[in-house]
Design an enzyme around this catalytic site. Structure first.
Site, PDB file in Angstrom:
ATOM      1  N   ASP A  10      -4.074  -6.892  -2.815  1.00  0.00           N
ATOM      2  CA  ASP A  10      -3.830  -5.461  -3.034  1.00  0.00           C
ATOM      3  C   ASP A  10      -4.851  -4.626  -2.285  1.00  0.00           C
ATOM      4  O   ASP A  10      -5.973  -5.075  -2.017  1.00  0.00           O
ATOM      5  CB  ASP A  10      -3.869  -5.135  -4.530  1.00  0.00           C
ATOM      6  CG  ASP A  10      -2.670  -5.727  -5.256  1.00  0.00           C
ATOM      7  OD1 ASP A  10      -1.737  -6.203  -4.587  1.00  0.00           O
ATOM      8  OD2 ASP A  10      -2.675  -5.702  -6.500  1.00  0.00           O
ATOM      9  N   GLU A  28       2.717 -12.187 -11.675  1.00  0.00           N
ATOM     10  CA  GLU A  28       1.992 -13.393 -11.244  1.00  0.00           C
ATOM     11  C   GLU A  28       2.691 -14.643 -11.795  1.00  0.00           C
ATOM     12  O   GLU A  28       2.955 -15.605 -11.072  1.00  0.00           O
ATOM     13  CB  GLU A  28       0.538 -13.336 -11.735  1.00  0.00           C
ATOM     14  CG  GLU A  28      -0.289 -12.187 -11.147  1.00  0.00           C
ATOM     15  CD  GLU A  28      -0.121 -10.836 -11.860  1.00  0.00           C
ATOM     16  OE1 GLU A  28       0.724 -10.740 -12.789  1.00  0.00           O
ATOM     17  OE2 GLU A  28      -0.828  -9.873 -11.495  1.00  0.00           O
ATOM     18  N   THR A  79       0.862  -1.181   0.000  1.00  0.00           N
ATOM     19  CA  THR A  79       0.000   0.000   0.000  1.00  0.00           C
ATOM     20  C   THR A  79       0.893   1.225   0.000  1.00  0.00           C
ATOM     21  O   THR A  79       2.053   1.150   0.399  1.00  0.00           O
ATOM     22  CB  THR A  79      -0.969  -0.010   1.198  1.00  0.00           C
ATOM     23  OG1 THR A  79      -1.812   1.152   1.139  1.00  0.00           O
ATOM     24  CG2 THR A  79      -0.245  -0.053   2.527  1.00  0.00           C
ATOM     25  N   TYR A  80       0.404   2.332  -0.495  1.00  0.00           N
ATOM     26  CA  TYR A  80       1.239   3.539  -0.544  1.00  0.00           C
ATOM     27  C   TYR A  80       0.390   4.765  -0.254  1.00  0.00           C
ATOM     28  O   TYR A  80      -0.826   4.760  -0.460  1.00  0.00           O
ATOM     29  CB  TYR A  80       1.966   3.658  -1.887  1.00  0.00           C
ATOM     30  CG  TYR A  80       1.061   3.875  -3.080  1.00  0.00           C
ATOM     31  CD1 TYR A  80       0.184   2.882  -3.503  1.00  0.00           C
ATOM     32  CD2 TYR A  80       1.070   5.076  -3.781  1.00  0.00           C
ATOM     33  CE1 TYR A  80      -0.654   3.069  -4.598  1.00  0.00           C
ATOM     34  CE2 TYR A  80       0.247   5.273  -4.880  1.00  0.00           C
ATOM     35  CZ  TYR A  80      -0.610   4.267  -5.279  1.00  0.00           C
ATOM     36  OH  TYR A  80      -1.433   4.451  -6.348  1.00  0.00           O
ATOM     37  N   ASP A 123      -6.575  -2.097  -3.221  1.00  0.00           N
ATOM     38  CA  ASP A 123      -7.655  -1.438  -3.963  1.00  0.00           C
ATOM     39  C   ASP A 123      -8.669  -2.405  -4.579  1.00  0.00           C
ATOM     40  O   ASP A 123      -9.507  -1.993  -5.376  1.00  0.00           O
ATOM     41  CB  ASP A 123      -7.072  -0.518  -5.050  1.00  0.00           C
ATOM     42  CG  ASP A 123      -6.203  -1.265  -6.048  1.00  0.00           C
ATOM     43  OD1 ASP A 123      -5.760  -2.389  -5.730  1.00  0.00           O
ATOM     44  OD2 ASP A 123      -5.987  -0.723  -7.135  1.00  0.00           O
ATOM     45  N   ARG A 156     -10.804  -0.293  -8.955  1.00  0.00           N
ATOM     46  CA  ARG A 156      -9.773   0.727  -8.741  1.00  0.00           C
ATOM     47  C   ARG A 156     -10.519   2.033  -8.484  1.00  0.00           C
ATOM     48  O   ARG A 156     -11.628   2.221  -8.951  1.00  0.00           O
ATOM     49  CB  ARG A 156      -8.874   0.864  -9.976  1.00  0.00           C
ATOM     50  CG  ARG A 156      -8.362  -0.486 -10.497  1.00  0.00           C
ATOM     51  CD  ARG A 156      -7.405  -0.321 -11.676  1.00  0.00           C
ATOM     52  NE  ARG A 156      -6.063  -0.100 -11.199  1.00  0.00           N
ATOM     53  CZ  ARG A 156      -5.371   0.992 -11.396  1.00  0.00           C
ATOM     54  NH1 ARG A 156      -5.902   1.997 -12.068  1.00  0.00           N
ATOM     55  NH2 ARG A 156      -4.146   1.121 -10.938  1.00  0.00           N
ATOM     56  N   ASP A 177       4.748   0.890   1.053  1.00  0.00           N
ATOM     57  CA  ASP A 177       5.725   1.519   0.191  1.00  0.00           C
ATOM     58  C   ASP A 177       6.080   2.912   0.706  1.00  0.00           C
ATOM     59  O   ASP A 177       5.415   3.873   0.379  1.00  0.00           O
ATOM     60  CB  ASP A 177       5.114   1.622  -1.206  1.00  0.00           C
ATOM     61  CG  ASP A 177       5.988   2.425  -2.151  1.00  0.00           C
ATOM     62  OD1 ASP A 177       5.513   2.745  -3.224  1.00  0.00           O
ATOM     63  OD2 ASP A 177       7.128   2.713  -1.788  1.00  0.00           O
TER      64      ASP A 177
HETATM   65  C1  UGA Z   1      -2.296  -5.155 -11.407  1.00  0.00           C
HETATM   66  C2  UGA Z   1      -2.367  -6.331 -10.432  1.00  0.00           C
HETATM   67  O1  UGA Z   1      -3.685  -6.402  -9.858  1.00  0.00           O
HETATM   68  C3  UGA Z   1      -1.319  -6.093  -9.328  1.00  0.00           C
HETATM   69  O2  UGA Z   1      -1.416  -7.069  -8.340  1.00  0.00           O
HETATM   70  C4  UGA Z   1       0.049  -6.070  -9.965  1.00  0.00           C
HETATM   71  O3  UGA Z   1       1.034  -5.764  -8.997  1.00  0.00           O
HETATM   72  C5  UGA Z   1       0.092  -4.981 -11.002  1.00  0.00           C
HETATM   73  O4  UGA Z   1      -0.986  -5.109 -11.961  1.00  0.00           O
HETATM   74  C6  UGA Z   1       1.440  -5.058 -11.708  1.00  0.00           C
HETATM   75  O5  UGA Z   1       1.595  -5.950 -12.555  1.00  0.00           O
HETATM   76  O6  UGA Z   1       2.337  -4.343 -11.289  1.00  0.00           O
HETATM   77  P1  UGA Z   1      -3.077  -2.603 -10.701  1.00  0.00           P
HETATM   78  O7  UGA Z   1      -4.435  -2.532 -10.118  1.00  0.00           O
HETATM   79  O8  UGA Z   1      -2.871  -2.094 -12.069  1.00  0.00           O
HETATM   80  O9  UGA Z   1      -2.519  -4.042 -10.569  1.00  0.00           O
HETATM   81  O10 UGA Z   1      -1.969  -1.920  -9.697  1.00  0.00           O
HETATM   82  P2  UGA Z   1      -2.144  -1.143  -8.352  1.00  0.00           P
HETATM   83  O11 UGA Z   1      -3.341  -1.581  -7.616  1.00  0.00           O
HETATM   84  O12 UGA Z   1      -1.958   0.281  -8.635  1.00  0.00           O
HETATM   85  O13 UGA Z   1      -0.860  -1.636  -7.539  1.00  0.00           O
HETATM   86  C7  UGA Z   1      -0.774  -2.947  -6.987  1.00  0.00           C
HETATM   87  C8  UGA Z   1      -0.480  -2.863  -5.480  1.00  0.00           C
HETATM   88  O14 UGA Z   1       0.770  -2.205  -5.279  1.00  0.00           O
HETATM   89  C9  UGA Z   1      -1.541  -2.075  -4.704  1.00  0.00           C
HETATM   90  O15 UGA Z   1      -1.819  -2.733  -3.485  1.00  0.00           O
HETATM   91  C10 UGA Z   1      -0.879  -0.729  -4.471  1.00  0.00           C
HETATM   92  O16 UGA Z   1      -1.283  -0.094  -3.280  1.00  0.00           O
HETATM   93  C11 UGA Z   1       0.597  -1.116  -4.407  1.00  0.00           C
HETATM   94  N1  UGA Z   1       1.498  -0.020  -4.830  1.00  0.00           N
HETATM   95  C12 UGA Z   1       1.261   0.663  -5.969  1.00  0.00           C
HETATM   96  C13 UGA Z   1       2.575   0.311  -4.040  1.00  0.00           C
HETATM   97  O17 UGA Z   1       2.795  -0.316  -2.980  1.00  0.00           O
HETATM   98  N2  UGA Z   1       3.390   1.336  -4.433  1.00  0.00           N
HETATM   99  C14 UGA Z   1       3.169   2.056  -5.556  1.00  0.00           C
HETATM  100  O18 UGA Z   1       3.944   2.989  -5.865  1.00  0.00           O
HETATM  101  C15 UGA Z   1       2.070   1.700  -6.362  1.00  0.00           C
HETATM  102 MN    MN Z   2      -5.101  -2.546  -8.145  1.00  0.00          MN
END
Ligand code: UGA
Ligand code: MN
Length: 277
Positions: free
Chosen positions: A137, A225, A42-43, A139, A255, A66
């Site tokens: 995640d 994955e 999470t961030y 979100d 999201r 993060d």
């Molecule tokens: C999709 C997948 O659902 C994610 O599990 C996968 O990590 C991501 O693609 C990828 O391939 O990187 P998406 O919904 O597009 O995810 O990504 P986010 O939800 O924005 O980020 C995934 C997780 O990382 C979230 O729990 C978010 O809080 C966390 N995150 C995101 C961080 O810890 N730091 C960041 O700078 C951005």
């Molecule tokens: Mn997500």
């Protein structure tokens, strides 16, 4: 002792997975019930607290954040959530920060954060303790039934995920033998495991047996994955399909819409002075 009824006692037992409470009914102690370790990157952003709240914090979790330091908002949030948790923090390397990329499909997110959670598990999880590891995640939207589905995972379990990869649902298609014939997805279907992170859970022992099973910044976007699933060496065909043989949606890849803060920008004194949002 637990005097508040069965439902609560089950939840407390689950929640105390890492430190079984000595005074609970022995027939229901955490040692019989596999512990679910939820690793959540999470961030800090405006919607963070809303996302964490919607995620339903009643599930046991190992939280990884993060940032360079643990943020007070998350520290307070976890303290009040009433379950066993570990709050970790790990930075994203400067050249991997999502804001440096024009499209969110060009960079992997949560890599260091999940790996920090995995490292913690390898140091602290007791080899004799039955458990399952899920990358939840912050979100997504989770039905609590999902956690009961994954709890007795023998190797790797999997189920449908809605609103992901540009379609309403990605899900396993089973053959006549009841095993996975194909994972239905349109986004990069050539991936070894064309699934979302929220689509699977891995038995704890498998994670401990494969110390190299982790995430990576050097694989193409969308391959996180596949990276970890290839390392634990369970073929797509052999995934244990849950959620009524993959016929039920229990997790949605929701999201948040970008916040509209045009009026906030006009304020001389911001609306969130002395109030945590
Ligand atoms: C999709 C997948 O659902 C994610 O599990 C996968 O990590 C991501 O693609 C990828 O391939 O990187 P998406 O919904 O597009 O995810 O990504 P986010 O939800 O924005 O980020 C995934 C997780 O990382 C979230 O729990 C978010 O809080 C966390 N995150 C995101 C961080 O810890 N730091 C960041 O700078 C951005
Ligand atoms: Mn997500």
């Amino acid at each position: 002792s637990d005097k508040t009824g069965t439902k609560n006692s089950v939840r407390r037992t689950l929640a105390s997975g890492l430190q079984p409470e000595p005074d609970t009914d022995p027939s229901k102690t955490a040692t019989d019930v596999p512990t679910i370790f939820v690793i959540t990157p999470t961030y800090a952003r405006h919607v963070q607290k809303a996302e964490l709240t919607r995620m339903d914090i009643r599930t046991p979790r190992d939280d990884s954040i993060d940032s360079k330091t643990k943020t007070p908002l998350v520290t307070r949030f976890l303290k009040n959530c009433g379950v066993s948790y570990t709050h970790l923090n790990a930075p994203t390397p400067p050249d991997r920060r999502p804001e440096k990329y024009k499209s969110r499909h060009k960079v992997s997110r949560g890599v260091n954060q999940r790996n920090t959670g995995l490292r913690w598990l390898r140091q602290h999880a007791n080899e004799t303790k039955r458990g399952v590891v899920f990358f939840g995640d912050d979100d997504n939207t989770y039905d609590l039934q999902l956690f009961e589905e994954m709890r007795h995972t023998k190797t790797v379990s999997a189920w449908p995920v809605a609103f992901v990869g540009g379609v309403l649902v990605e899900r396993p298609l089973l053959g006549e033998d009841g095993k996975v014939a194909k994972w239905s997805s349109v986004h990069k279907p050539e991936r070894p495991y064309p699934m979302d992170m929220a689509a699977f859970a891995i038995n704890l022992q498998l994670i401990l047996d494969h110390p190299d099973a982790e995430f990576s910044y050097t694989v193409p976007p969308g391959y996180q994955e596949s990276t970890i699933l290839q390392k634990v060496q369970v073929p797509l065909h052999d995934l244990e399909i849950k959620a009524d043989q993959g016929t039920k949606v229990l997790v949605w890849h929701t999201r948040s819409a970008p916040l509209e803060l045009a009026s906030e920008k006009k304020l001389k004194v911001h609306s969130n002075v002395n109030i945590e949002v």
